[in-house]
Design a protein around this motif. Sequence first.
Motif, PDB file in Angstrom:
ATOM      1  N   UNK A 114      35.576  32.280  39.573  1.00  0.00           N
ATOM      2  CA  UNK A 114      35.234  32.560  38.237  1.00  0.00           C
ATOM      3  C   UNK A 114      34.020  31.627  37.629  1.00  0.00           C
ATOM      4  N   UNK A 115      33.058  32.256  37.137  1.00  0.00           N
ATOM      5  CA  UNK A 115      32.088  31.376  36.631  1.00  0.00           C
ATOM      6  C   UNK A 115      32.381  30.753  35.126  1.00  0.00           C
ATOM      7  N   UNK A 116      31.386  29.951  34.882  1.00  0.00           N
ATOM      8  CA  UNK A 116      31.608  29.106  33.416  1.00  0.00           C
ATOM      9  C   UNK A 116      31.171  30.501  32.435  1.00  0.00           C
ATOM     10  N   UNK A 117      30.296  30.940  32.781  1.00  0.00           N
ATOM     11  CA  UNK A 117      29.575  32.014  31.634  1.00  0.00           C
ATOM     12  C   UNK A 117      30.971  33.219  31.695  1.00  0.00           C
TER      13      UNK A 117
ATOM     14  N   UNK B 147      34.368  37.000  39.307  1.00  0.00           N
ATOM     15  CA  UNK B 147      34.345  37.148  38.002  1.00  0.00           C
ATOM     16  C   UNK B 147      32.998  36.477  37.252  1.00  0.00           C
ATOM     17  N   UNK B 148      32.141  37.182  36.951  1.00  0.00           N
ATOM     18  CA  UNK B 148      30.958  36.602  36.419  1.00  0.00           C
ATOM     19  C   UNK B 148      30.306  37.265  35.403  1.00  0.00           C
ATOM     20  N   UNK B 149      28.947  36.903  34.947  1.00  0.00           N
ATOM     21  CA  UNK B 149      28.348  37.672  33.855  1.00  0.00           C
ATOM     22  C   UNK B 149      26.927  37.758  34.231  1.00  0.00           C
ATOM     23  N   UNK B 150      26.143  38.818  33.494  1.00  0.00           N
ATOM     24  CA  UNK B 150      24.695  38.839  33.705  1.00  0.00           C
ATOM     25  C   UNK B 150      23.963  37.484  34.294  1.00  0.00           C
ATOM     26  N   UNK B 151      24.456  36.689  33.147  1.00  0.00           N
ATOM     27  CA  UNK B 151      23.534  35.572  33.207  1.00  0.00           C
ATOM     28  C   UNK B 151      23.825  34.553  34.569  1.00  0.00           C
TER      29      UNK B 151
ATOM     30  N   UNK C  95      22.518  32.922  40.947  1.00  0.00           N
ATOM     31  CA  UNK C  95      23.415  31.909  41.727  1.00  0.00           C
ATOM     32  C   UNK C  95      24.467  32.884  42.416  1.00  0.00           C
ATOM     33  N   UNK C  96      24.638  34.003  41.963  1.00  0.00           N
ATOM     34  CA  UNK C  96      25.680  34.964  42.581  1.00  0.00           C
ATOM     35  C   UNK C  96      25.358  35.375  44.138  1.00  0.00           C
ATOM     36  N   UNK C  97      24.239  35.888  44.412  1.00  0.00           N
ATOM     37  CA  UNK C  97      23.884  36.320  45.462  1.00  0.00           C
ATOM     38  C   UNK C  97      24.407  35.457  46.997  1.00  0.00           C
ATOM     39  N   UNK C  98      24.135  34.086  46.724  1.00  0.00           N
ATOM     40  CA  UNK C  98      24.706  33.064  47.716  1.00  0.00           C
ATOM     41  C   UNK C  98      26.063  33.342  47.918  1.00  0.00           C
ATOM     42  N   UNK C  99      26.797  33.211  46.812  1.00  0.00           N
ATOM     43  CA  UNK C  99      28.351  33.457  46.945  1.00  0.00           C
ATOM     44  C   UNK C  99      28.657  34.639  47.466  1.00  0.00           C
TER      45      UNK C  99
ATOM     46  N   UNK D  13      34.659  43.487  48.285  1.00  0.00           N
ATOM     47  CA  UNK D  13      34.526  42.286  47.248  1.00  0.00           C
ATOM     48  C   UNK D  13      34.565  43.037  46.064  1.00  0.00           C
ATOM     49  N   UNK D  14      35.345  42.353  45.300  1.00  0.00           N
ATOM     50  CA  UNK D  14      35.558  43.021  43.933  1.00  0.00           C
ATOM     51  C   UNK D  14      34.975  42.189  42.847  1.00  0.00           C
ATOM     52  N   UNK D  15      34.292  42.877  41.874  1.00  0.00           N
ATOM     53  CA  UNK D  15      33.571  42.263  40.867  1.00  0.00           C
ATOM     54  C   UNK D  15      34.123  42.659  39.463  1.00  0.00           C
ATOM     55  N   UNK D  16      34.550  41.683  38.624  1.00  0.00           N
ATOM     56  CA  UNK D  16      34.898  41.674  37.534  1.00  0.00           C
ATOM     57  C   UNK D  16      36.063  42.688  37.500  1.00  0.00           C
ATOM     58  N   UNK D  17      36.959  42.554  38.823  1.00  0.00           N
ATOM     59  CA  UNK D  17      38.574  43.102  38.861  1.00  0.00           C
ATOM     60  C   UNK D  17      39.353  42.309  39.285  1.00  0.00           C
ATOM     61  N   UNK D  18      40.472  43.102  39.649  1.00  0.00           N
ATOM     62  CA  UNK D  18      41.460  42.166  40.466  1.00  0.00           C
ATOM     63  C   UNK D  18      41.698  43.021  41.673  1.00  0.00           C
ATOM     64  N   UNK D  19      42.186  42.148  42.715  1.00  0.00           N
ATOM     65  CA  UNK D  19      42.357  42.794  44.110  1.00  0.00           C
ATOM     66  C   UNK D  19      43.459  43.608  44.406  1.00  0.00           C
ATOM     67  N   UNK D  20      44.667  43.435  43.605  1.00  0.00           N
ATOM     68  CA  UNK D  20      45.574  44.251  43.890  1.00  0.00           C
ATOM     69  C   UNK D  20      45.216  45.586  43.486  1.00  0.00           C
ATOM     70  N   UNK D  21      45.828  46.654  44.117  1.00  0.00           N
ATOM     71  CA  UNK D  21      45.378  48.003  43.771  1.00  0.00           C
ATOM     72  C   UNK D  21      44.425  48.484  45.045  1.00  0.00           C
TER      73      UNK D  21
END
Lengths: 485, 485
Positions: free
Chosen positions: A239-242, A387-391, A395-399, A410-418
């Motif tokens: 999770x990012x600070x943003x 879990x991140x924001x547009x801002x 930095x996200x591509x490296x992660x 790779x799950x973006x702004x969701x949860x892995x269960x399901x």
Amino acid sequence: MTVTDTAPEELERVLAAAAQAAGPLAALRPAERARLLRAAADALDAAAGELVPIAIEESALPEGRLTGEVARSSGQLRLFADALEEGSYLEVILDSADPDAKPVPRPDLRRMLVPVGPVLVFAASNFPFAFSVPGGDTASALAAGSPVVVKAHPGHPRLSQRTGEVLAEALRAAGAPDGTFAVIHGMEAGTTALTDPRIKAGAFTGSVKGGLALLEIATRREEPIPFYGELGSLNPVFVTPAAIAARGTDIAAGYVGSFTLGTGQFCTKPGLLFLPEGHGLEERLVEAVRATAPAGMLNDRIREGHAHERDRLEGLGPLRTLVHGADGDAGVAPTLLATTAKELLADPDPILQECFGPTSIVVEYADGDEMLAAAEAFGGNLTATVQAEDSDAATLPALLDVLRDRAGRLVYNGWPTGVAVAHAMHHGGPFPATTASIHTSVGTTAIRRFLRPVCYQNTPQALLPEALRDDNPLGLPRRVDGVLS
Amino acid sequence: MTVTDTAPEELERVLAAAAQAAGPLAALRPAERARLLRAAADALDAAAGELVPIAIEESALPEGRLTGEVARSSGQLRLFADALEEGSYLEVILDSADPDAKPVPRPDLRRMLVPVGPVLVFAASNFPFAFSVPGGDTASALAAGSPVVVKAHPGHPRLSQRTGEVLAEALRAAGAPDGTFAVIHGMEAGTTALTDPRIKAGAFTGSVKGGLALLEIATRREEPIPFYGELGSLNPVFVTPAAIAARGTDIAAGYVGSFTLGTGQFCTKPGLLFLPEGHGLEERLVEAVRATAPAGMLNDRIREGHAHERDRLEGLGPLRTLVHGADGDAGVAPTLLATTAKELLADPDPILQECFGPTSIVVEYADGDEMLAAAEAFGGNLTATVQAEDSDAATLPALLDVLRDRAGRLVYNGWPTGVAVAHAMHHGGPFPATTASIHTSVGTTAIRRFLRPVCYQNTPQALLPEALRDDNPLGLPRRVDGVLS
């Protein structure tokens, strides 16, 4: 009804029948096998009223969840039926003869996939339908045209037996060859079957230890066979600070909901949540965990395994206990632990172990570099979540690159269960997530595990399988001289 | 030039560089990697004049054959370049989000294949180019985007070293990341590399014994990795009475030409020829074998292995020697043995063993049932061949069904030696032909061995790989919501 282990003479009958069924089942047209899968799906849906109560009794899972699992399993059978009718799973490739090819003339070559033969499926405990008798391994192997022998999980023997009867009867009534499908019970029957020369592939969902033991059997038998094991996964969430600033409350609630879902008994349960220092969510997380009702686990062995691993984690110096969830009459309450990325990076191995059940760890990182370093400390996983924001775009591509090397999804702004059953799903990942990272156990591409290529060279039209004939009587998508058509 | 075994510190440098190269190589667009493959192909062709003489010296193979092998290898690199530019090897699948999906809403899912990471290739002895340093395993792994470390075959160390330098230099000059390609020498370096965590897959062409030993290492290491071994094959040929009547003379000549080609040192050498009783070809076969000049074998170990296995077969009670080929100064002369299907079926195991070199067995069958029973006695093979006529149409389907279960490629009215590099080629088969029967080591689909799926869930456009973006900037063939486009 008491279910007993399958006796040797019964196992012999099952294996002989599966071997007998392999030829006739493979000879069916894809659309004919699609009909069999739909018949199995309809029978499963029709039997839900009988099967779900047995599942509740044997698994302690709630009715809504189990009813959903039946729908998921029957829907999966129907999705594979669609894939059979579409036909590209056969990967038909035709290359015309080329007498002028250099350095030597090229013959007429026609390739397609054919079933590997009888498949042994080791069912999982945690999804009594969707990863058990009527689950993804069964559906994809039957779709491929391979007879299936399911080794039932001892956690739900009566459900396995009864579901097996429902499916076998539906397949028989729809015209499937005798021996297309059977359920066996007992680890001895399972390992005996895995070494039997009539079994041509194995699939498994369960623990790393169990999966590795079966992989070794499958590899060391006289004829080594492909073995597809889906084993352990930590499913970290970053999770990012943003994201905290924008959605901290939702993230706390989402995380606790995800790691406690189904009493934490998902292979995609988020085992670690990486939060920036000063995230300010600790109190909210603790409240949400405390507010989660205790619930029963699948069986005593799993409850004891969870307690043992949870207690081990709680005893580790670098881990603080935020909430200790007790095991009581009402079930197991969730446990939340905490540490820092610095502590984790100082000695990752004791912390980065799967704890199957409702226990998870919050990890605070100091900055982006430390989060990246923590991501790099992981081995193979089924999923990794951001879990991140547009801002955060810079930095996200490296992660994501680091996580892509370590996870199947790779799950973006969701949860892995399901885990959605879909064409594009990948449920797999580098070891220890699976023993075969180039394959998936969920989604239509799971069928590829049970098919092997065959190439016909200069064969007359009349002797070719329909899929390879010039006039394409099955209407299959094919690659002809390098071009998809 | 003397080639010494790779020292531990040099091996460490090679593996570290391969691991370093994995990310940058994977990040190249497919068309950029196609350019690298073409540069390697051009360099190989340009160096043929230097490399072929070394190959002649080290392998005893004739110039024409080796020149052809260079062309085959460079052509193979270019075919993979074409496949990269076409792009369907990425298997891109996009499923749109479906909030109304049952039993649960479906997220946006986007799947593609990504390289597994550094690949270790164990080169073969019998094709110093096409199944060695610049061969199919190297070409397909580089195409996939995986750095390659080739463990050279000790049969042609100087050729391996020099070919490796040519390829590495060409790749470097074309802009490949450092560490993309290297050659190592010595079995100790090879097995050390196979257990190294930076190696993510292994490929091998060679003996059953060697392949099984490496498979076990690859499976039992801390992180099991996929291992693709192409091992042994008998490549039986079945001839019908009608084919004898129509083309007996040609069949005799074709068979002898095929089993003695390259001094019998092909993994697709026909090891058994099934002829109907009363075929009347014995004299002609004997003449053709006697007329075949002795020729050198690849090296002393292989010559001794052939002599040992040939002598063992000659010593078997059920086998008659039609021609005993001696080992002399001029090389090894071919050997032809004979038996009946009845004798073979009475005790198949001692006879159904690969004899690598110019030795083959003629087997007489009494009738179609006996031929079918003999076909059923075989295990896995790379190829199975049928010589027949239109008038055999009624009986052939049963034979082809039996052979399809046992072989990767079915050859009709041809000979199994000669493996075309093409999209539709399948060079593989059930064990012991390979350790991984669902994959091929020749043809464009060989790339699939070195790719694993990754699924992106609900990921913003800007963070997706180009291959998965809505606007499809790479122009890839993709499956969108189930439909190929």
